[in-house]
Design an enzyme around this catalytic site. Sequence first.
Site, PDB file in Angstrom:
ATOM      1  N   ILE A  11       0.834  -1.209   0.000  1.00  0.00           N
ATOM      2  CA  ILE A  11       0.000   0.000   0.000  1.00  0.00           C
ATOM      3  C   ILE A  11       0.865   1.254   0.000  1.00  0.00           C
ATOM      4  O   ILE A  11       0.570   2.226  -0.704  1.00  0.00           O
ATOM      5  CB  ILE A  11      -0.969  -0.020   1.190  1.00  0.00           C
ATOM      6  N   ASP A  31      11.347   2.878   5.482  1.00  0.00           N
ATOM      7  CA  ASP A  31      11.117   1.445   5.296  1.00  0.00           C
ATOM      8  C   ASP A  31      12.453   0.728   5.274  1.00  0.00           C
ATOM      9  O   ASP A  31      13.514   1.360   5.297  1.00  0.00           O
ATOM     10  CB  ASP A  31      10.365   1.181   3.981  1.00  0.00           C
ATOM     11  N   LYS A  38      11.553  -5.490  -2.912  1.00  0.00           N
ATOM     12  CA  LYS A  38      10.658  -4.342  -2.736  1.00  0.00           C
ATOM     13  C   LYS A  38      11.167  -3.083  -3.438  1.00  0.00           C
ATOM     14  O   LYS A  38      10.377  -2.178  -3.704  1.00  0.00           O
ATOM     15  CB  LYS A  38      10.450  -4.052  -1.241  1.00  0.00           C
ATOM     16  N   GLY A  73       3.707   1.408   7.681  1.00  0.00           N
ATOM     17  CA  GLY A  73       4.716   0.444   8.104  1.00  0.00           C
ATOM     18  C   GLY A  73       4.217  -0.447   9.226  1.00  0.00           C
ATOM     19  O   GLY A  73       3.676   0.033  10.230  1.00  0.00           O
ATOM     20  N   SER A  76       2.786  -7.160   8.887  1.00  0.00           N
ATOM     21  CA  SER A  76       1.399  -7.447   8.531  1.00  0.00           C
ATOM     22  C   SER A  76       1.091  -8.932   8.444  1.00  0.00           C
ATOM     23  O   SER A  76       0.025  -9.323   7.950  1.00  0.00           O
ATOM     24  CB  SER A  76       1.059  -6.783   7.187  1.00  0.00           C
ATOM     25  N   SER A 113      -6.753  -2.352  10.590  1.00  0.00           N
ATOM     26  CA  SER A 113      -7.047  -3.575   9.841  1.00  0.00           C
ATOM     27  C   SER A 113      -8.407  -4.135  10.209  1.00  0.00           C
ATOM     28  O   SER A 113      -8.862  -4.009  11.355  1.00  0.00           O
ATOM     29  CB  SER A 113      -5.979  -4.639  10.139  1.00  0.00           C
ATOM     30  N   TYR A 142      -1.328 -10.066  15.109  1.00  0.00           N
ATOM     31  CA  TYR A 142      -1.355  -8.888  14.242  1.00  0.00           C
ATOM     32  C   TYR A 142      -2.622  -8.067  14.493  1.00  0.00           C
ATOM     33  O   TYR A 142      -2.563  -6.846  14.707  1.00  0.00           O
ATOM     34  CB  TYR A 142      -1.291  -9.325  12.781  1.00  0.00           C
ATOM     35  N   LYS A 182       5.132 -10.286  -1.405  1.00  0.00           N
ATOM     36  CA  LYS A 182       4.521 -10.680  -0.142  1.00  0.00           C
ATOM     37  C   LYS A 182       4.427 -12.187   0.090  1.00  0.00           C
ATOM     38  O   LYS A 182       3.923 -12.624   1.124  1.00  0.00           O
ATOM     39  CB  LYS A 182       3.128 -10.048  -0.018  1.00  0.00           C
ATOM     40  N   PHE A 205     -10.700 -23.765  -0.775  1.00  0.00           N
ATOM     41  CA  PHE A 205     -11.113 -24.551   0.375  1.00  0.00           C
ATOM     42  C   PHE A 205     -12.574 -24.992   0.273  1.00  0.00           C
ATOM     43  O   PHE A 205     -13.439 -24.220  -0.158  1.00  0.00           O
ATOM     44  CB  PHE A 205     -10.952 -23.745   1.666  1.00  0.00           C
ATOM     45  N   SER A 207     -16.060 -25.850   2.160  1.00  0.00           N
ATOM     46  CA  SER A 207     -16.723 -25.229   3.302  1.00  0.00           C
ATOM     47  C   SER A 207     -16.905 -26.261   4.404  1.00  0.00           C
ATOM     48  O   SER A 207     -17.259 -27.413   4.141  1.00  0.00           O
ATOM     49  CB  SER A 207     -18.084 -24.677   2.895  1.00  0.00           C
ATOM     50  N   ARG A 219     -15.648 -12.534   1.343  1.00  0.00           N
ATOM     51  CA  ARG A 219     -14.724 -11.492   1.785  1.00  0.00           C
ATOM     52  C   ARG A 219     -15.076 -10.178   1.100  1.00  0.00           C
ATOM     53  O   ARG A 219     -15.630 -10.152   0.011  1.00  0.00           O
ATOM     54  CB  ARG A 219     -13.272 -11.847   1.412  1.00  0.00           C
TER      55      ARG A 219
END
Length: 326
Positions: A11, A31, A38, A73, A76, A113, A142, A182, A205, A207, A219
């Site tokens: 982000i 950073d 990155k 920063g 995450s 978040s 987190y 990531k 996955f 259910s 989501r």
Amino acid sequence: MIIITGATGFIGSNIVADLNARGRTDLLLVDDLGTQGKWKNIAKRRFLDLVDYRSLDQLLPKLERADAVFHMGANSSTTSTDGDEILHVNLHATMAWWRWCTLHGTPFIYASSAATYGDGAQGFADNQNPDALDKLSPLNLYGWSKHQFDKWAVERAAEGKAPPQWAGLKFFNVYGPNEYHKGDMKSLVAKNTALVARGETIRLFKSHKEGYEDGGQLRDFVYVKDCCNVMMWLLDNPKASGIFNLGTGQARSFVDLVQAIGKALAKPVSIEYIDMPESIRPNYQYFTEARMDKLRQAGFSEKFHSLDEGVADYVQQHLAQPDPFR
């Protein structure tokens, strides 16, 4: 000058790109570059300097002013178990930036978040009333760190010890350019686009909860370009403060997401459903959906990309290009 922490990450690097597009090159990036490539996220960007976040104690006393701080920063990783690192990087560092912004009268926009909502039993309304915040129970370290800072910020603001503008953004499932470094934390769009293009089977996955079909877990997927639009709006509207959800307000299934990739590539999609590991079943979220009325009431009126629109732009303009970086 504008300060962006986490500036070479997902982000943060998109914020840098948007600020450059506005003609702002007086940017101080904070950073570490690490070893995941990155640097590519900011290879085309213009800025004043890039400072290692680990030198924060030496950096802050030397800074005298800034037009704004975008604090993205953080560690995450939702699977991190290093409590001391999370405490230092996610909580104490954010407190330090808050105090600096309060002292110097600088707007402070930081990343919270949707992980703060835990299993969603209390809903997904961005209510910053202390009693409402106390009812939330994050499911991982987190999420706990982000939740603790949200509560701390609300308390400081109530005491009048806050920056002139502050905004905590509860990001939902963000996807888009510059997440390539990531690893396992990449979005399913980034992970599966090449597989769909090659005609390989996508695994989702099954259910394990009544009322949800296999792959039907829901989501709130939000495009990173929309997230940046909100942050640029906050920069332009200094009277908007508080904790705000940042999603689309429209939950979609993982099947919908994968089918959107196929549509963007004009390729059929083959899906295989596999058992969810038992280790993650107890804490697995089957539904997230941001309540977006608070941000709208604050004055943000721009349209968000739909899932199909956002995935199409990401796939066609970035993932399918020889150079996917903005």
